[in-house]
Design a protein around this motif. Structure first.
Motif, PDB file in Angstrom:
ATOM      1  N   VAL A   1       0.832  -1.284  -0.114  1.00 51.49           N
ATOM      2  CA  VAL A   1      -0.051   0.076   0.009  1.00 51.49           C
ATOM      3  C   VAL A   1       0.899   1.459  -0.200  1.00 51.49           C
ATOM      4  O   VAL A   1       2.053   1.295   0.659  1.00 51.49           O
ATOM      5  CB  VAL A   1      -0.994   0.223   1.159  1.00 51.49           C
ATOM      6  N   SER A   2       0.520   2.312  -0.929  1.00 49.56           N
ATOM      7  CA  SER A   2       1.143   3.580  -0.786  1.00 49.56           C
ATOM      8  C   SER A   2       0.197   4.350  -0.074  1.00 49.56           C
ATOM      9  O   SER A   2      -1.093   4.256  -0.176  1.00 49.56           O
ATOM     10  CB  SER A   2       1.705   3.808  -2.220  1.00 49.56           C
TER      11      SER A   2
ATOM     12  N   VAL B   1      10.425  -1.128   7.037  1.00 52.57           N
ATOM     13  CA  VAL B   1      11.690  -0.421   7.457  1.00 52.57           C
ATOM     14  C   VAL B   1      12.982  -0.803   7.144  1.00 52.57           C
ATOM     15  O   VAL B   1      13.941  -0.262   6.874  1.00 52.57           O
ATOM     16  CB  VAL B   1      11.535  -0.294   8.947  1.00 52.57           C
ATOM     17  N   GLY B   2      13.047  -2.404   6.843  1.00 47.02           N
ATOM     18  CA  GLY B   2      14.452  -2.896   6.575  1.00 47.02           C
ATOM     19  C   GLY B   2      15.301  -2.659   7.400  1.00 47.02           C
ATOM     20  O   GLY B   2      14.973  -3.114   8.676  1.00 47.02           O
ATOM     21  N   ASP B   3      16.463  -2.262   7.305  1.00 47.71           N
ATOM     22  CA  ASP B   3      17.590  -1.959   8.341  1.00 47.71           C
ATOM     23  C   ASP B   3      17.479  -0.611   8.785  1.00 47.71           C
ATOM     24  O   ASP B   3      18.645  -0.280   9.423  1.00 47.71           O
ATOM     25  CB  ASP B   3      18.826  -2.366   7.788  1.00 47.71           C
TER      26      ASP B   3
ATOM     27  N   THR C   1      12.427   3.827  -1.519  1.00 50.81           N
ATOM     28  CA  THR C   1      12.047   2.712  -2.373  1.00 50.81           C
ATOM     29  C   THR C   1      10.731   2.440  -2.071  1.00 50.81           C
ATOM     30  O   THR C   1      10.513   1.413  -2.979  1.00 50.81           O
ATOM     31  CB  THR C   1      13.046   1.433  -1.812  1.00 50.81           C
ATOM     32  N   TRP C   2      10.020   2.909  -1.360  1.00 47.29           N
ATOM     33  CA  TRP C   2       8.530   2.521  -1.314  1.00 47.29           C
ATOM     34  C   TRP C   2       7.856   2.933  -2.816  1.00 47.29           C
ATOM     35  O   TRP C   2       8.071   3.800  -3.375  1.00 47.29           O
ATOM     36  CB  TRP C   2       7.795   3.169  -0.110  1.00 47.29           C
ATOM     37  N   PRO C   3       6.879   2.128  -2.880  1.00 48.84           N
ATOM     38  CA  PRO C   3       6.036   2.411  -4.142  1.00 48.84           C
ATOM     39  C   PRO C   3       5.250   3.804  -3.941  1.00 48.84           C
ATOM     40  O   PRO C   3       4.630   3.919  -2.950  1.00 48.84           O
ATOM     41  CB  PRO C   3       4.763   1.377  -4.229  1.00 48.84           C
ATOM     42  N   THR C   4       5.073   4.437  -4.953  1.00 48.82           N
ATOM     43  CA  THR C   4       4.321   5.743  -5.156  1.00 48.82           C
ATOM     44  C   THR C   4       2.822   5.490  -5.546  1.00 48.82           C
ATOM     45  O   THR C   4       2.401   4.432  -5.737  1.00 48.82           O
ATOM     46  CB  THR C   4       4.906   6.674  -6.007  1.00 48.82           C
ATOM     47  N   GLN C   5       2.313   6.438  -5.302  1.00 49.02           N
ATOM     48  CA  GLN C   5       0.636   6.323  -5.517  1.00 49.02           C
ATOM     49  C   GLN C   5       0.468   6.146  -7.073  1.00 49.02           C
ATOM     50  O   GLN C   5      -0.073   5.050  -7.327  1.00 49.02           O
ATOM     51  CB  GLN C   5      -0.169   7.722  -5.305  1.00 49.02           C
TER      52      GLN C   5
END
Length: 377
Positions: A171-172, A310-312, A352-356
């Protein structure tokens, strides 16, 4: 004989909205309309005004979908959905109860619309209700043409429930839900208003409900009360646990302020030294997006989608472990270099997260796949 893909006509999508997720559905619907999709949204009447559906160009049909519908309410909702979904190419339900009612509305219609379900894990339940919920989950998973899971654990779970096609679809959040306010004079003013000019400011954001773990935050705050300078902990959110939490704050003289509902979270983030998410359960928490985009170091419990998100770039601790939470925060407060590194890494991870646009393109691709039928020549 060759096979080609032939569109069935202009794409018509019906979005079915439950008790939650109106912001995401409003943004998704607006993006689909902008790309030429004919969109009808079915959901609670309260969402029509509060989330600006009228501004997106969709048709809105009021359908009340409570979390625990009575049989009469359920029958009325199913009838309304059946009428709204007539002639649709795709019905996209958001949440378990919305998906159940949508599947009932579509049942028995040969050659009817495909059912897409966006699946966010519900709150954990126990006892008899847990068994009933599992039956409901299994029914929805098997009824859906495609299930879109917010993180990989959900995708695996839904496949185990018998889903025919389960895919990862993170989800973005709309850009306005991830506003960033630079630190500066306004941040100092905010800190002064919260009584945190002389010590660290720790921020937590979330509803005051048991699964959000604010009782664990108070347990940890007892330890931080011994730090010098003494941190101030502020909690933005409202809920059923407010009185009990405030009672503990007063009785134990904890350095915690319950702020109630706030519309200025970006300003609070700009003033904060750390964000803490002590939840026992989470799906895809908005505050994680907001904190990391703003470059505020984050300590969170390793639940739900949080580790993948969050990854690292954040400090993760086990749920229901106030000692680990207290220790992680104390270590960060004592280590400015680590806080600076997490701040920078958080912004990198957020990029790196997906945009809308990414989310809308993925959803539209699924719709196109489901609404093109092979034609032979």
């Amino acid at each position: 004989m060759t096979s080609t893909l032939t569109p069935r006509g202009p794409l018509r999508a019906v979005q079915v909205l439950g008790a939650n997720g109106a912001g995401h559905v409003s943004s998704l619907s607006g993006g689909l309309v902008a790309r030429g999709v004919d969109v009808t949204v079915c959901g609670p009447s309260s969402a029509a005004q509060s989330h600006g559906f009228q501004r997106t160009g969709v048709r809105f049909t009021a359908v009340e979908i409570p979390e625990r519908p009575a049989p009469r309410d359920e029958a009325m909702a199913v009838a309304a959905l059946r009428a709204a979904c007539h002639g649709a190419d795709v019905v996209h339900a958001h949440g378990l109860h919305a998906a159940m009612l949508a599947s009932l509305a579509l049942a028995g219609g040969a050659g009817g619309p495909a059912l897409v379900v966006t699946w966010h894990a519900g709150l954990p339940v126990r006892g008899t209700r847990a068994g009933l919920l599992r039956l409901l989950e299994r029914r929805v998973a098997r009824a859906a043409t495609v299930v879109l899971g917010a993180w990989s654990g959900i995708v695996d779970e839904v496949r185990g429930l018998g889903a025919r096609d389960a895919r990862l679809a993170p989800v973005s959040f709309p850009p306005e839900r991830a506003r960033v306010r630079p630190a500066g004079p306004q941040a100092d003013k905010t800190r002064a208003g919260l009584g945190a000019l002389d010590g660290p400011l720790i921020l937590s954001v979330g509803r005051l409900e048991p699964h959000k773990g604010h009782d664990l935050l108070l347990d940890a705050a007892r330890e931080w009360g011994g730090l010098r300078p003494r941190p101030t902990v502020v909690v933005a959110g409202e809920g059923a646990d407010r009185a009990a939490l405030q009672g503990r704050v007063d009785a134990e003289d904890l350095p915690v302020r319950l702020l109630g509902h706030r519309d200025d979270v970006p300003e609070l983030l700009a003033a904060a030294d750390l964000v803490v998410l002590p939840s026992r359960f989470e799906s895809y928490p908005l505050i994680v997006h907001e904190a990391m985009r703003a470059g505020v170091p984050l300590v969170a419990t390793a639940v739900g989608a949080v580790p993948e998100l969050v990854g690292d770039a954040a400090v993760l601790v086990p749920k229901d472990d106030p000692e680990a939470l207290a220790q992680a925060v104390s270590c960060l407060l004592a280590d400015p270099a680590l806080r600076a590194r997490l701040s920078a890494e958080g912004r990198v991870q957020a990029a790196t997260w997906p945009t809308q646009d990414d989310t809308i393109a993925q959803i539209l691709s699924v719709y196109d796949e489901l609404t093109h039928a092979p034609a032979r020549s």
